[in-house]
Scaffold this motif. Structure first.
Motif, PDB file in Angstrom:
ATOM      1  N   GLU A 101      -4.253   0.669  -7.412  1.00 50.51           N
ATOM      2  CA  GLU A 101      -4.013   2.032  -6.867  1.00 50.51           C
ATOM      3  C   GLU A 101      -2.587   2.397  -6.388  1.00 50.51           C
ATOM      4  OE1 GLU A 101      -6.413   5.073  -3.820  1.00 50.51           O
ATOM      5  OE2 GLU A 101      -6.879   2.717  -3.745  1.00 50.51           O
ATOM      6  N   ARG A 139      -2.277   8.138   0.288  1.00 48.64           N
ATOM      7  CA  ARG A 139      -2.602   8.929  -0.429  1.00 48.64           C
ATOM      8  C   ARG A 139      -2.414  10.306   0.073  1.00 48.64           C
ATOM      9  NH1 ARG A 139      -7.442   5.893   0.612  1.00 48.64           N
ATOM     10  NH2 ARG A 139      -8.005   4.214  -1.014  1.00 48.64           N
ATOM     11  N   ILE A 148      -0.838   5.762  -7.558  1.00 49.26           N
ATOM     12  CA  ILE A 148      -0.220   6.740  -6.758  1.00 49.26           C
ATOM     13  C   ILE A 148       1.437   7.200  -7.288  1.00 49.26           C
ATOM     14  CG2 ILE A 148       0.475   7.175  -4.545  1.00 49.26           C
ATOM     15  CD1 ILE A 148      -2.087   5.780  -3.606  1.00 49.26           C
ATOM     16  N   SER A 196      -4.954   8.669   3.826  1.00 50.38           N
ATOM     17  CA  SER A 196      -5.425   7.485   3.984  1.00 50.38           C
ATOM     18  C   SER A 196      -4.681   6.446   2.949  1.00 50.38           C
ATOM     19  CB  SER A 196      -6.766   7.424   3.337  1.00 50.38           C
ATOM     20  OG  SER A 196      -6.784   7.955   2.182  1.00 50.38           O
ATOM     21  N   ARG A 197      -4.759   5.081   3.511  1.00 47.80           N
ATOM     22  CA  ARG A 197      -3.800   4.149   2.553  1.00 47.80           C
ATOM     23  C   ARG A 197      -4.812   3.730   1.482  1.00 47.80           C
ATOM     24  NH1 ARG A 197      -0.914   0.102   7.072  1.00 47.80           N
ATOM     25  NH2 ARG A 197      -0.437   1.787   8.528  1.00 47.80           N
ATOM     26  N   SER A 198      -3.942   3.444   0.668  1.00 48.24           N
ATOM     27  CA  SER A 198      -4.832   2.930  -0.743  1.00 48.24           C
ATOM     28  C   SER A 198      -5.188   1.473  -0.479  1.00 48.24           C
ATOM     29  CB  SER A 198      -3.531   2.631  -1.711  1.00 48.24           C
ATOM     30  OG  SER A 198      -2.255   1.783  -1.546  1.00 48.24           O
ATOM     31  N   HIS A 256       3.212  10.505  -8.562  1.00 48.57           N
ATOM     32  CA  HIS A 256       4.118  10.967  -7.762  1.00 48.57           C
ATOM     33  C   HIS A 256       5.448  11.268  -8.798  1.00 48.57           C
ATOM     34  CE1 HIS A 256       7.027  11.981  -4.451  1.00 48.57           C
ATOM     35  NE2 HIS A 256       7.776  10.958  -5.078  1.00 48.57           N
ATOM     36  N   ASP A 277      -4.453  12.794   1.035  1.00 48.77           N
ATOM     37  CA  ASP A 277      -4.942  12.894   2.294  1.00 48.77           C
ATOM     38  C   ASP A 277      -4.600  12.181   3.485  1.00 48.77           C
ATOM     39  OD1 ASP A 277      -6.041  10.359   1.618  1.00 48.77           O
ATOM     40  OD2 ASP A 277      -8.002  11.273   1.711  1.00 48.77           O
ATOM     41  N   TYR A 311       0.914  -1.126   0.182  1.00 48.28           N
ATOM     42  CA  TYR A 311       0.153  -0.008   0.115  1.00 48.28           C
ATOM     43  C   TYR A 311       0.825   1.237  -0.006  1.00 48.28           C
ATOM     44  CZ  TYR A 311       1.242   0.823   4.931  1.00 48.28           C
ATOM     45  OH  TYR A 311       1.768   0.915   6.173  1.00 48.28           O
TER      46      TYR A 311
END
Length: 442
Positions: free
Chosen positions: A399, A388, A403, A392-394, A407, A390, A385
């Motif tokens: 995802e 994100r 991500i 939170s975890r993917s 990046h 915010d 994982y």
């Protein structure tokens, strides 16, 4: 491949919990696992078990607990052999179809510290009694204890306590560690608006033999729904992602090939004019992937088989040189020895790079333990994982891919064009200084 699970459901007499529980289990096609803290009396256990659907069987610890603290549930085609039970755990042997058997311990640790200590002693005794350290072993459940202060959101916990150290010592003694996982940072919350606290007290632990038997296994902690504990979905294997391309790995032993420098230099020159910006430099680096892969495939594919064949050839030439000493036979033996030693060195460098074990520099003979550690490290080093924006975890591997791509796109694609006037001169100086022998491609 069958999946398993464990979940502290905090009571399942409530009829509102029946359909969500049944739906969660059946949706994931789970055939065995553990339900903890059921709060179900023994007389009512069969009726509640039927909520999961037809065919489910139950192993419980009612002889030690009136409210069924630990339920082990399973159904066909899984076969189960009961081994041991006490007030805080149940241990069984799982016989899955078309898969390797392994031992499974479901745990619900007491909230009382002194009683938890008895669980640590029981786990050690169980490991010795059934020789579990010599067989694949998985331990899952609610341990009601953390291993590190960072596994709690409580700001007052800043250092390791004696209880944490005793828990950690127990896991070390029986040789188990956390299975690679994804999901939230904490697995339990007290749900108090005025004093919210989260902790990682639910764990899936395995030993090295389990990881060796199921090298692609991993688990995910999912939203708790009706409970204050997250359910853990354990996959005994994982399929390859259906997106992206296969990762490129530069093997360091390629630099030992006499043709390496000339091949790379030729490809670099054929890929166009000198790189004047970062974009074109990346383009030229990508052009090196194909010749590097070709070199690796032509000279080192199936490296272990090549080493065995080179050893057999060397043995034959050595016997031939002893039976009929001649200049040709001795020269042939010399060449065979050099080929065998070169391939042995490449094999050692291959496992050194893959394992990333520092003590290999002091010497390792590719023992059985070494290969087990390699599998364990590869599993633990996998990216399951990412965070994100915010915080939170993917929730999926796809995802994670998105991500990561976003990046680096944000880093590499913001500026375009020649933003370093002296880049050609710097690159030329680097190339001429190192004469290509130390050029690394990532």
């Amino acid at each position: 491949m069958l999946d398993t699970f464990f979940w502290n459901v905090r009571g399942i007499n409530d009829i509102s919990k029946h359909r969500p529980l049944s739906s969660w289990i059946n949706k994931r096609r789970i055939c065995f696992g553990a339900l903890l803290e059921t709060h179900v009396s023994e007389g009512n256990s069969i009726a509640i078990l039927s909520v999961l659907g037809p065919g489910w069987k139950l192993i419980s610890n009612y002889q030690f607990s009136d409210l069924g603290k630990v339920w082990f549930v399973y159904k066909d085609p899984v076969k189960v052999q009961f081994l041991f039970a006490d007030s805080q755990s149940i241990t069984v042997k799982i016989l899955p179809p078309e898969s390797l058997p392994f031992n499974f311990t479901a745990v619900y640790a007491s909230n009382v510290l002194d009683e938890r200590k008895q669980l640590w002693i029981s786990l050690k005794d169980t490991a010795i009694s059934f020789d579990l350290s010599s067989h694949p072993w998985m331990i899952c459940g609610d341990f009601n204890e953390i291993l590190d202060p960072r596994e709690s959101s409580n700001p007052s916990i800043v250092s390791s306590t004696r209880a944490m150290r005793e828990f950690g010592s127990c896991l070390s003694d029986i040789g188990v560690f956390d299975l690679a996982s994804q999901g939230p940072k904490f697995t339990w919350s007290n749900h108090r608006p005025s004093d919210p606290i989260g902790k990682k007290i639910d764990r899936c632990l395995v030993n090295d033999l389990w990881q060796f038997s199921y090298p692609k296994g991993f688990c995910s902690f999912e939203p708790p729904e009706f409970s204050d504990h997250t359910p853990c979905h354990i996959r005994l294997s994982s399929s390859k992602p259906e997106f992206g391309s296969r990762s490129f790995m530069f093997h360091s032993f390629l630099t030992k090939l006499p043709s390496f420098v000339s091949t790379i230099k030729e490809c670099w020159l054929q890929s166009g004019a000198p790189a004047e910006n970062l974009t074109y430099l990346c383009f030229k680096l990508k052009q090196l992937k194909s010749p590097i892969k070709s070199l690796c495939k032509e000279n080192f594919s199936q490296i272990e088989r090549r080493v065995q064949e080179a050893k057999s050839t060397l043995d034959s030439h050595q016997l031939q040189a002893l039976n009929l000493p001649s200049q040709d036979n001795i020269e042939l033996e010399k060449q065979s020895r050099e080929t065998w030693l070169f391939l042995c060195l490449a094999k050692e460098m291959f496992f050194r790079q893959r394992s990333r074990i520092k003590w290999l520099e002091a010497g390792d003979l590719n023992t059985r333990f070494f290969h087990r550690i390699t599998l364990v490290r590869n599993a633990l080093n996998g990216v399951t994982y990412l965070l994100r924006g915010d915080g939170s975890r993917s929730q999926s591997l796809k995802e994670v891919h998105q991500i990561a791509a976003a990046h680096f796109a944000g880093i590499l694609c913001i500026l375009r064009g020649a933003h370093c006037l002296f880049l050609p001169e710097v690159l030329s100086r680097i190339v001429s200084t190192h004469q290509w022998s130390y050029f690394r491609v990532f």
